[in-house]
Design a protein around this motif. Structure first.
Motif, PDB file in Angstrom:
ATOM      1  N   ALA A 422       0.845  -1.203   0.000  1.00 30.47           N
ATOM      2  CA  ALA A 422       0.000   0.000   0.000  1.00 30.47           C
ATOM      3  C   ALA A 422       0.876   1.247   0.000  1.00 30.47           C
ATOM      4  CB  ALA A 422      -0.899  -0.003   1.234  1.00 30.47           C
ATOM      5  N   PRO A 423       0.382   2.357  -0.544  1.00 33.00           N
ATOM      6  CA  PRO A 423       1.138   3.616  -0.520  1.00 33.00           C
ATOM      7  C   PRO A 423       1.386   4.059   0.920  1.00 33.00           C
ATOM      8  CG  PRO A 423      -0.761   3.757  -1.986  1.00 33.00           C
ATOM      9  CD  PRO A 423      -0.923   2.500  -1.209  1.00 33.00           C
ATOM     10  N   GLN A 424       2.428   4.836   1.105  1.00 30.07           N
ATOM     11  CA  GLN A 424       2.757   5.359   2.430  1.00 30.07           C
ATOM     12  C   GLN A 424       2.543   6.866   2.463  1.00 30.07           C
ATOM     13  OE1 GLN A 424       6.799   4.741   3.717  1.00 30.07           O
ATOM     14  NE2 GLN A 424       6.387   5.401   5.810  1.00 30.07           N
ATOM     15  N   VAL A 425       1.741   7.315   3.416  1.00 38.09           N
ATOM     16  CA  VAL A 425       1.495   8.754   3.578  1.00 38.09           C
ATOM     17  C   VAL A 425       2.588   9.306   4.487  1.00 38.09           C
ATOM     18  CG1 VAL A 425      -0.134  10.524   4.306  1.00 38.09           C
ATOM     19  CG2 VAL A 425      -0.976   8.391   3.305  1.00 38.09           C
ATOM     20  N   LEU A 426       3.499  10.078   3.921  1.00 36.53           N
ATOM     21  CA  LEU A 426       4.665  10.556   4.665  1.00 36.53           C
ATOM     22  C   LEU A 426       4.334  11.707   5.606  1.00 36.53           C
ATOM     23  CD1 LEU A 426       7.374  10.439   1.832  1.00 36.53           C
ATOM     24  CD2 LEU A 426       6.728   8.656   3.461  1.00 36.53           C
ATOM     25  N   THR A 427       3.183  12.325   5.434  1.00 34.89           N
ATOM     26  CA  THR A 427       2.774  13.439   6.299  1.00 34.89           C
ATOM     27  C   THR A 427       1.575  13.048   7.159  1.00 34.89           C
ATOM     28  OG1 THR A 427       1.574  14.270   4.357  1.00 34.89           O
ATOM     29  CG2 THR A 427       3.679  15.322   4.866  1.00 34.89           C
ATOM     30  N   ASP A 428       1.405  11.752   7.389  1.00 34.57           N
ATOM     31  CA  ASP A 428       0.216  11.276   8.096  1.00 34.57           C
ATOM     32  C   ASP A 428       0.223  11.591   9.580  1.00 34.57           C
ATOM     33  OD1 ASP A 428      -2.255  10.059   7.700  1.00 34.57           O
ATOM     34  OD2 ASP A 428      -1.567   8.127   8.451  1.00 34.57           O
ATOM     35  N   ALA A 429       1.359  12.062  10.106  1.00 33.28           N
ATOM     36  CA  ALA A 429       1.410  12.435  11.523  1.00 33.28           C
ATOM     37  C   ALA A 429       0.574  13.676  11.816  1.00 33.28           C
ATOM     38  CB  ALA A 429       2.857  12.671  11.961  1.00 33.28           C
ATOM     39  N   ALA A 430       0.156  14.377  10.782  1.00 32.17           N
ATOM     40  CA  ALA A 430      -0.747  15.515  10.950  1.00 32.17           C
ATOM     41  C   ALA A 430      -2.185  15.008  10.808  1.00 32.17           C
ATOM     42  CB  ALA A 430      -0.458  16.592   9.908  1.00 32.17           C
ATOM     43  N   THR A 431      -2.911  15.032  11.890  1.00 33.80           N
ATOM     44  CA  THR A 431      -4.233  14.433  11.924  1.00 33.80           C
ATOM     45  C   THR A 431      -5.227  15.090  10.966  1.00 33.80           C
ATOM     46  OG1 THR A 431      -6.109  13.882  13.356  1.00 33.80           O
ATOM     47  CG2 THR A 431      -4.902  15.902  13.862  1.00 33.80           C
ATOM     48  N   LYS A 432      -6.147  14.254  10.497  1.00 38.69           N
ATOM     49  CA  LYS A 432      -7.258  14.744   9.682  1.00 38.69           C
ATOM     50  C   LYS A 432      -8.592  14.462  10.374  1.00 38.69           C
ATOM     51  CE  LYS A 432      -5.683  12.299   6.161  1.00 38.69           C
ATOM     52  NZ  LYS A 432      -4.246  12.076   6.348  1.00 38.69           N
ATOM     53  N   ARG A 433      -8.565  13.913  11.573  1.00 40.91           N
ATOM     54  CA  ARG A 433      -9.810  13.569  12.273  1.00 40.91           C
ATOM     55  C   ARG A 433     -10.659  14.813  12.506  1.00 40.91           C
ATOM     56  NH1 ARG A 433      -6.439   9.886  15.482  1.00 40.91           N
ATOM     57  NH2 ARG A 433      -6.075  11.644  16.864  1.00 40.91           N
ATOM     58  N   TYR A 434     -11.947  14.654  12.298  1.00 35.54           N
ATOM     59  CA  TYR A 434     -12.870  15.777  12.462  1.00 35.54           C
ATOM     60  C   TYR A 434     -12.790  16.354  13.875  1.00 35.54           C
ATOM     61  CZ  TYR A 434     -17.177  18.469  12.712  1.00 35.54           C
ATOM     62  OH  TYR A 434     -18.076  19.483  12.890  1.00 35.54           O
TER      63      TYR A 434
END
Length: 484
Positions: A422-434
């Motif tokens: 699967a692709p890796q999101v390199l900036t995923d440490a920044a949350t997108k949770r509502y």
């Protein structure tokens, strides 16, 4: 690497069929010329190739990469040459690369040193004569977008190049797509630079931008979008401010950070958007920023909602789902259009018409590679392992219950992994949770919907919770954007 550039890249005939003349075959002759220095910052493919080959951006320099079949009938080992026409000082910078190019990739580097005050015409003629001798004039190509005659007297090197190719009756092909094919997949060293840039980008958002927004909201400050941009830029170019240990000399911004709020003028979801001098308003706030490390680009965008209604909550969750779908579709061998259709499908009929015309593009030494844009028309361009994408999904022309127009955007830096991964999101440490991006300043409003009270925290609790989370420095995934 240089091996991949000469081998599987510009001249092997393996470039994407959608890129037209980008496939130059086993023989090729690609000329990349850079003119005089300019005060205006621009991403140029000529600069990208110089940085890729030498680690330097060199003005008034011509690089001609040649590849010719070395055996009868074009069979056998290929002959590989790189001719460089430049000043003595710049040639000295390139000299350390000569042995490495020959050892690692079998490429012979020939330096043509022009004297001070010389326009370089004699040396350019020598390179063209070599191309003619090995039968490559028919394959001669350059970056058409950057070749814009007539040239002024202030650019004598460009004028000399123009005169030389016209005197040789050369009709150059466009090498832009071939170079895009060669440079889009990154090797391990390039991916390391991207990872470091992504780490800084994420830290700037988490440890500076979010804190700045929360302090502004909590203390009811007035601050201009342009001032927020300026402060954020400072936090990127001085990484220790956000707890990142990177050499400042290797760090730059990809563009001036973008802050938008309010609805007049309309939200601009393009990467060329700019922060204006208006005071930030407490409604829908869009933030985009990107750091470069050793010239490799990254990007992130987040939407922050102040006192959102339930319609905004629904739209935001659809946006998160669409972004996650686009990311998941970026697997080796897939079509770029698959990612766009995945995002559109996740939105459903209600929001599909609000989707931006593209949902990302390849990044690298250039911020945006126009040959690899994720849209509905990209049905032939394929995803390859090592590619790095800015996956940017936006919804525009939305309207709140109170009739106010707004837009939303989420973007992340995404690395394509080898087949089966699967692709890796390199900036995923920044949350997108509502629950982490929605702020409720009107928690006691009797007219507020129950769903809003449940999902949007009060200002004080929200700020306290996010400050604790930032202090813990614990990465958080974004709802639907699963950690890879």
């Amino acid at each position: 690497s240089l091996t991949s550039f000469y081998g599987a890249g510009a001249g092997s005939g393996k470039s994407d069929p959608s890129l037209g003349s980008g496939s130059l075959g086993g023989s090729f002759c690609i000329a990349v010329i850079a003119g005089p220095a300019s005060e205006e910052f621009m991403y140029r493919k000529s600069a990208a190739l110089q940085l890729f080959l030498f680690g330097y951006e060199l003005t008034d320099t011509l690089v001609v990469c040649m590849q010719t079949p070395g055996g009868p009938g074009g069979e056998g080992e290929l002959t590989k040459e790189m001719h460089v026409v430049s000043s003595a000082k710049k040639c000295r910078l390139i000299e350390p690369c000569i042995e490495k190019c020959l050892k690692d990739a079998g490429v012979t580097v020939i330096l043509h040193t022009k004297e001070k005050g010389d326009d370089g015409k004699k040396h350019i003629d020598e390179v063209i004569a070599r191309a003619k001798h090995v039968g490559l004039l028919a394959q001669f190509a350059h970056i058409a977008k950057e070749y814009t005659p007539p040239f002024e007297d202030s650019a004598p090197f460009l004028k000399a190049y123009d005169q030389a190719i016209k005197a040789a009756s050369i009709t150059p092909q466009d090498a832009a797509n071939a170079l895009a094919t060669a440079l889009a997949p990154k090797d391990e060293s390039e991916i390391l630079y991207v990872r470091k840039a992504a780490m800084l980008t994420t830290a700037a958002l988490n440890k500076f931008v979010v804190k700045q927004l929360e302090d502004t909201i909590e203390e009811e400050k007035k601050i201009k979008h342009s001032k927020l941009s300026e402060l954020t830029e400072d936090s990127i170019v001085h990484p220790t401010q956000v707890g990142v240990k990177l050499n400042e000399e290797n760090v730059e911004i990809c563009y001036q950070p973008i802050f938008q709020s309010g609805s007049s003028p309309a939200y601009d979801l393009r990467p060329s958007a700019q922060s204006d001098d208006k005071i930030m308003t407490y409604d829908t706030i869009l933030v985009s920023l990107g750091a470069r490390y050793n010239n490799y680009c990254t990007n992130i965008s987040r939407t922050f909602l102040i006192d959102p209604d339930d319609g905004q909550q629904k739209a935001y969750q659809k946006l998160v789902d669409a972004h996650a779908a686009a990311v998941a579709a970026l697997v080796e061998g897939a079509k770029l259009s698959d990612a766009y259709e995945a995002a559109k499908g996740a939105l459903g009929d209600e929001y599909a018409a609000k989707l931006t015309k593209s949902v990302g593009y390849v990044m690298g030494l250039e911020f945006r590679e126009s040959a690899y844009v994720i849209n509905a028309k990209a049905t032939a361009a394929t995803v390859k392992a090592g590619m790095v994408f800015n996956v940017s999904v936006g919804l525009s022309d939305l309207v709140t219950k109170k009739g106010k127009k707004y837009a939303m955007q989420i973007a992340d830096t995404v690395l394509v992994k080898p087949a089966g991964e699967a692709p890796q999101v390199l900036t995923d440490a920044a949350t997108k949770r509502y629950s982490d991006i929605a702020y409720n300043l009107e928690g006691d409003d009797e007219d507020e919907e129950p769903a809003e009270k449940e999902n949007a925290k009060s200002r004080d609790a929200k700020t306290k919770g996010k400050k604790e989370a930032a202090a813990a420095a614990a990465p958080a995934g974004g709802g639907g954007g699963a950690r890879r």
